[in-house]
Design an enzyme around this catalytic site. Structure first.
Site, PDB file in Angstrom:
ATOM      1  CG  ASP A 207      -1.836   1.119   1.340  1.00 46.33           C
ATOM      2  OD1 ASP A 207      -1.461   2.306   1.114  1.00 46.33           O
ATOM      3  OD2 ASP A 207      -3.047   0.919   1.445  1.00 46.33           O
ATOM      4  CG  HIS A 208       1.315   4.389  -3.163  1.00 44.89           C
ATOM      5  ND1 HIS A 208      -0.161   3.858  -3.408  1.00 44.89           N
ATOM      6  CD2 HIS A 208       1.472   5.602  -3.317  1.00 44.89           C
ATOM      7  CE1 HIS A 208      -0.407   5.146  -3.851  1.00 44.89           C
ATOM      8  NE2 HIS A 208       0.170   6.213  -3.865  1.00 44.89           N
ATOM      9  CG  HIS A 270      -4.323   4.416  -0.539  1.00 42.77           C
ATOM     10  ND1 HIS A 270      -3.303   3.243  -0.389  1.00 42.77           N
ATOM     11  CD2 HIS A 270      -4.372   4.681  -1.840  1.00 42.77           C
ATOM     12  CE1 HIS A 270      -2.953   3.035  -1.971  1.00 42.77           C
ATOM     13  NE2 HIS A 270      -3.649   3.798  -2.740  1.00 42.77           N
TER      14      HIS A 270
END
Ligand code: BG6
Length: 519
Positions: A207-208, A270
């Protein structure tokens, strides 16, 4: 502008303990499945190049792009050179560094379901091990459409490309891109399928947002500053707002977006991840398991949405044509590969309650959307009103203190407080104490992908989502998808591009006597 500590103080006396014990990336080969895709060109290879530039790549390293299109190593390298030139955070590309780095880049053509492709990959990786001394260690990055995740995991296992965890000599890890399932049922199914081939400890669900510098700083900020952590509860906090706003629309991703929407694309992953870090209890250590244990408790404590008052808790929206940055943009239904009667949302606002001792009675308001007025990701912690009997007169209206954590852009932290305006008579005015990373440290933070790939190569899973977190998040949000599917929206499109989203999103917060913070 006020800063919290002088630069000299920080640099002369840096804290000895880093937030986590940073491990070094170990020798390995990174295999990227879906190497001709957008993510590889825009993010992954530019991240690897920057890691090479900053000495963060392991000394013994190679990268193999695995994809269906016909090309050779040189064509792949040339394409990646163009990509890095365009998307690297540091430009122009240094020819010397590129020359060396590009010698570690290879291409392997195969379909994802083709057994011979995995057999030949196996042989190829062995020769690279000899050439680069990568010791048999592997990172497989699944940057493909989600429908291939379980098939690729299965093939990797069948062809002995992933190892039994007990093989102490070498390791194999699999990074899985989002989305991890498109609802509760499909995520469980996917988990069951990958679990058959991989141990949980080998799975790195990326999950950047967790790789963003300011998100990582949430833990440092909360747990190294007694003044804030002591106030971080329902005795002092009135409510919390979280905004993930984007000025861009869905661009060329019409087909994909029709299958997803904002709830799946942003909220489920996110926002839930960042929320869990912002709201969790102090972990017993910065060990990965300890942190995940606390995060999952938060996610499991979020109250299910009350179906009889659903509209007071969940709002969806879709953009109509409008002006963004002075430019007229299309409505969602006019975008390429989008149905002219589409009911897919491009905006979501939610009200959440976390039913635990710390947060009882403190609502969390979340909103995210495409084609909003600006790109901004922010957490605003709004403190309770000070007793107003001394000040709450007409000429000096008291405002609530707001601690604003700006995740992007202009990463930083600011605190809004009331101050006396100089002179007589002397009303109060809210002022801001403002800390900006860029200005203060003068350093550009690494891209999220640089951090996360390094962590995976070092075997650190802290900044990756654990399965029980993903599951808890889907358990909360799956009923929303069901409810939406049962009752198609009557008012879509319901916000002009360039506005702050569906008007009813204002109502969910205004009905509680509050309002969205100005960002
Ligand atoms: C991705 C979403 O995960 O995050 C995109 O799929 C979104 O829709 C992007 O635009 C936003 O990321 P960032 O880092 O630009 O905030």
């Amino acid at each position: 502008m006020t800063t919290f500590a002088s630069k000299a103080e920080v640099f002369e006396n840096p804290l000895e303990e880093p937030i986590r014990n940073l491990k070094r990336a170990e020798p390995c080969i990174l295999v990227i499945f879906g190497a001709t895709g957008d993510l590889t060109a825009r993010k992954l290879v530019p991240a690897l190049y920057n890691m090479a530039r900053e000495g963060q790549l392991p000394a013994h390293f190679a990268c193999v792009g695995f994809a269906r299109r016909d090309k050779n190593h040189d064509i792949f390298r040339n394409e990646m050179f163009e990509a890095v030139n365009q998307f690297s955070r540091v430009k122009p590309v240094d020819p010397e560094i590129w020359k060396e780095f590009s010698q570690c880049l290879f291409y392997h053509k195969s379909n994802f379901n083709e057994d011979e492709g995995y057999d030949s990959l196996h042989k190829f990786l062995k020769t690279l091990d000899q050439q680069f001394n990568t010791k048999g260690n592997r990172v497989y990055y699944l940057s493909t459409q989600p429908t291939f995740f379980s098939m690729i995991s299965d093939k990797l296992s069948q062809h002995n490309l992933v190892y039994n965890q007990d093989e102490a000599e070498k390791w194999s890890r699999v990074i899985i891109e989002k989305p991890f399932g498109r609802d509760l049922e499909s995520s469980i199914q996917l988990q069951n399928e990958v679990e058959r081939c991989l141990d949980e400890s080998q799975i790195y669900r990326i999950d950047h947002y967790l790789g963003k510098e300011t998100v990582q700083n949430l833990m440092a900020f909360r747990f190294s500053n007694a003044i804030f952590e002591d106030l971080w509860n329902n005795h002092h906090i009135d409510h919390v707002q979280m905004t993930v706003a984007e000025d861009i629309g869905i661009g060329t991703r019409g087909k994909l977006w029709e299958e997803s929407g904002s709830l799946r694309d942003i909220v489920q992953n996110h926002m839930m991840q960042v929320l869990s870090l912002a709201a969790m209890e102090p972990p017993i250590s910065f060990d990965s398991t300890a942190i995940h244990d606390e995060k999952v408790k938060v996610l499991e404590s979020i109250r299910a949405f009350p179906m009889d008052e659903f509209d007071e808790y969940v709002i969806r929206g879709q953009y109509a044509p409008g002006y963004v940055d002075g430019e007229l943009v299309k409505g969602y239904r006019e975008e390429d590969n989008v149905s002219p009667t589409s009911n897919v949302e491009t905006f979501v606002a939610l009200k959440l309650h976390i039913d635990n001792w710390r947060w009882a009675g403190v609502p969390f308001y979340l909103r995210t959307g495409k084609h909003l007025p600006k790109k901004v990701t922010d957490i605003s912690v709004v403190f309770k009103q000070a007793p107003g009997f001394l000040f709450n007169k007409e000429e000096s209206r008291l405002q609530q203190n707001i601690l604003s954590i700006r995740i992007q852009p202009d990463e930083g932290i600011s605190l809004k407080m009331n101050c006396k305006v100089p002179g007589l008579p002397s009303p109060l005015q809210p002022v801001k104490m403002d800390f900006r990373y860029g200005q203060y440290f003068g350093l550009e933070p690494p891209e999220a992908y640089e951090r996360l790939i390094t962590d995976c190569m070092a075997g650190d899973r802290t900044l990756f989502a654990r399965w029980d977190e993903v599951l808890a998040s889907w358990k909360l949000l799956d009923p929303v998808l069901t409810k939406w599917a049962e009752a198609p929206p009557k008012d879509f499109p319901n916000y002009p591009a360039g506005s702050w989203g569906a008007e009813r999103a204002d109502k969910i917060i205004e009905n509680d006597g509050r309002e969205w913070c100005l960002l």
